[in-house]
Design a protein around this motif. Structure first.
Motif, PDB file in Angstrom:
ATOM      1  N   HIS A 159       0.798  -1.221   0.000  1.00 24.12           N
ATOM      2  CA  HIS A 159       0.000   0.000   0.000  1.00 24.12           C
ATOM      3  C   HIS A 159       0.839   1.283   0.000  1.00 24.12           C
ATOM      4  O   HIS A 159       0.283   2.379   0.131  1.00 24.12           O
ATOM      5  N   GLY A 160       2.164   1.156  -0.120  1.00 24.76           N
ATOM      6  CA  GLY A 160       3.025   2.327  -0.224  1.00 24.76           C
ATOM      7  C   GLY A 160       3.092   3.178   1.027  1.00 24.76           C
ATOM      8  O   GLY A 160       3.156   4.398   0.960  1.00 24.76           O
ATOM      9  N   VAL A 161       3.079   2.510   2.182  1.00 20.91           N
ATOM     10  CA  VAL A 161       3.110   3.205   3.467  1.00 20.91           C
ATOM     11  C   VAL A 161       4.421   2.890   4.168  1.00 20.91           C
ATOM     12  O   VAL A 161       4.928   1.769   4.088  1.00 20.91           O
ATOM     13  N   ASN A 162       4.974   3.871   4.869  1.00 20.46           N
ATOM     14  CA  ASN A 162       6.197   3.657   5.627  1.00 20.46           C
ATOM     15  C   ASN A 162       5.881   2.785   6.849  1.00 20.46           C
ATOM     16  O   ASN A 162       5.120   3.192   7.731  1.00 20.46           O
ATOM     17  N   ALA A 163       6.462   1.590   6.884  1.00 22.60           N
ATOM     18  CA  ALA A 163       6.167   0.625   7.952  1.00 22.60           C
ATOM     19  C   ALA A 163       6.598   1.138   9.320  1.00 22.60           C
ATOM     20  O   ALA A 163       5.894   0.929  10.310  1.00 22.60           O
ATOM     21  N   ASP A 164       7.740   1.802   9.386  1.00 25.95           N
ATOM     22  CA  ASP A 164       8.222   2.310  10.679  1.00 25.95           C
ATOM     23  C   ASP A 164       7.263   3.348  11.263  1.00 25.95           C
ATOM     24  O   ASP A 164       7.008   3.356  12.471  1.00 25.95           O
ATOM     25  N   ASP A 165       6.738   4.198  10.389  1.00 27.50           N
ATOM     26  CA  ASP A 165       5.778   5.216  10.852  1.00 27.50           C
ATOM     27  C   ASP A 165       4.513   4.567  11.391  1.00 27.50           C
ATOM     28  O   ASP A 165       3.995   4.957  12.440  1.00 27.50           O
ATOM     29  N   LEU A 166       4.009   3.540  10.679  1.00 30.18           N
ATOM     30  CA  LEU A 166       2.787   2.883  11.123  1.00 30.18           C
ATOM     31  C   LEU A 166       3.011   2.105  12.410  1.00 30.18           C
ATOM     32  O   LEU A 166       2.159   2.123  13.300  1.00 30.18           O
ATOM     33  N   VAL A 167       4.160   1.466  12.536  1.00 31.57           N
ATOM     34  CA  VAL A 167       4.490   0.755  13.781  1.00 31.57           C
ATOM     35  C   VAL A 167       4.449   1.737  14.951  1.00 31.57           C
ATOM     36  O   VAL A 167       3.857   1.449  15.998  1.00 31.57           O
ATOM     37  N   ALA A 168       5.049   2.891  14.774  1.00 35.76           N
ATOM     38  CA  ALA A 168       5.072   3.896  15.838  1.00 35.76           C
ATOM     39  C   ALA A 168       3.664   4.362  16.185  1.00 35.76           C
ATOM     40  O   ALA A 168       3.304   4.471  17.364  1.00 35.76           O
ATOM     41  N   LYS A 169       2.841   4.622  15.175  1.00 37.10           N
ATOM     42  CA  LYS A 169       1.465   5.071  15.415  1.00 37.10           C
ATOM     43  C   LYS A 169       0.665   4.007  16.173  1.00 37.10           C
ATOM     44  O   LYS A 169      -0.070   4.319  17.109  1.00 37.10           O
ATOM     45  N   LEU A 170       0.792   2.746  15.735  1.00 38.93           N
ATOM     46  CA  LEU A 170       0.032   1.675  16.374  1.00 38.93           C
ATOM     47  C   LEU A 170       0.464   1.472  17.817  1.00 38.93           C
ATOM     48  O   LEU A 170      -0.371   1.302  18.706  1.00 38.93           O
ATOM     49  N   ASN A 171       1.768   1.492  18.068  1.00 41.88           N
ATOM     50  CA  ASN A 171       2.253   1.303  19.435  1.00 41.88           C
ATOM     51  C   ASN A 171       1.829   2.459  20.332  1.00 41.88           C
ATOM     52  O   ASN A 171       1.468   2.249  21.488  1.00 41.88           O
ATOM     53  N   THR A 172       1.835   3.676  19.804  1.00 43.14           N
ATOM     54  CA  THR A 172       1.370   4.828  20.577  1.00 43.14           C
ATOM     55  C   THR A 172      -0.112   4.687  20.890  1.00 43.14           C
ATOM     56  O   THR A 172      -0.540   4.898  22.027  1.00 43.14           O
ATOM     57  N   HIS A 173      -0.881   4.299  19.886  1.00 48.89           N
ATOM     58  CA  HIS A 173      -2.327   4.127  20.071  1.00 48.89           C
ATOM     59  C   HIS A 173      -2.615   3.096  21.149  1.00 48.89           C
ATOM     60  O   HIS A 173      -3.419   3.337  22.047  1.00 48.89           O
ATOM     61  N   ILE A 174      -1.960   1.955  21.070  1.00 50.92           N
ATOM     62  CA  ILE A 174      -2.203   0.873  22.040  1.00 50.92           C
ATOM     63  C   ILE A 174      -1.738   1.266  23.443  1.00 50.92           C
ATOM     64  O   ILE A 174      -2.413   0.981  24.422  1.00 50.92           O
ATOM     65  N   SER A 175      -0.611   1.951  23.537  1.00 52.54           N
ATOM     66  CA  SER A 175      -0.089   2.318  24.858  1.00 52.54           C
ATOM     67  C   SER A 175      -0.914   3.409  25.522  1.00 52.54           C
ATOM     68  O   SER A 175      -0.879   3.558  26.747  1.00 52.54           O
ATOM     69  N   ASN A 176      -1.663   4.182  24.727  1.00 54.36           N
ATOM     70  CA  ASN A 176      -2.487   5.247  25.290  1.00 54.36           C
ATOM     71  C   ASN A 176      -3.861   4.779  25.753  1.00 54.36           C
ATOM     72  O   ASN A 176      -4.667   5.585  26.193  1.00 54.36           O
ATOM     73  N   LYS A 177      -4.120   3.517  25.681  1.00 53.03           N
ATOM     74  CA  LYS A 177      -5.432   2.986  26.087  1.00 53.03           C
ATOM     75  C   LYS A 177      -5.455   2.705  27.553  1.00 53.03           C
ATOM     76  O   LYS A 177      -4.547   2.387  28.187  1.00 53.03           O
TER      77      LYS A 177
END
Length: 67
Positions: A49-67
């Motif tokens: 899908h042409g997305v930077n994997a490192d950026d998405l990993v960071a976003k997902l980990n931030t999202h999960i840790s903020n729950k």
């Protein structure tokens, strides 16, 4: 708490926290329920899908840790 990496399977991420689905939808991954999508690694999905994997990993980990 789970730590998401580029090798984490999409289905596992959704099982850990289904509220991560919008992040995948934003990148154009609209078939989250189909077996091929759920079986891909995060890195594979990002490459397709042409997305930077490192950026998405960071976003997902931030999202999960903020729950």
């Amino acid at each position: 708490m789970a730590q998401i990496t580029k090798d984490t399977i999409i289905g596992d991420i959704l099982d850990i926290d289904s509220s991560t689905a919008p992040y995948f939808m934003e990148m154009g991954m609209h078939c989250l329920g189909c077996p091929s999508a759920r079986g891909e690694t995060l890195e594979q999905a990002c490459m397709v899908h042409g997305v930077n994997a490192d950026d998405l990993v960071a976003k997902l980990n931030t999202h999960i840790s903020n729950k």
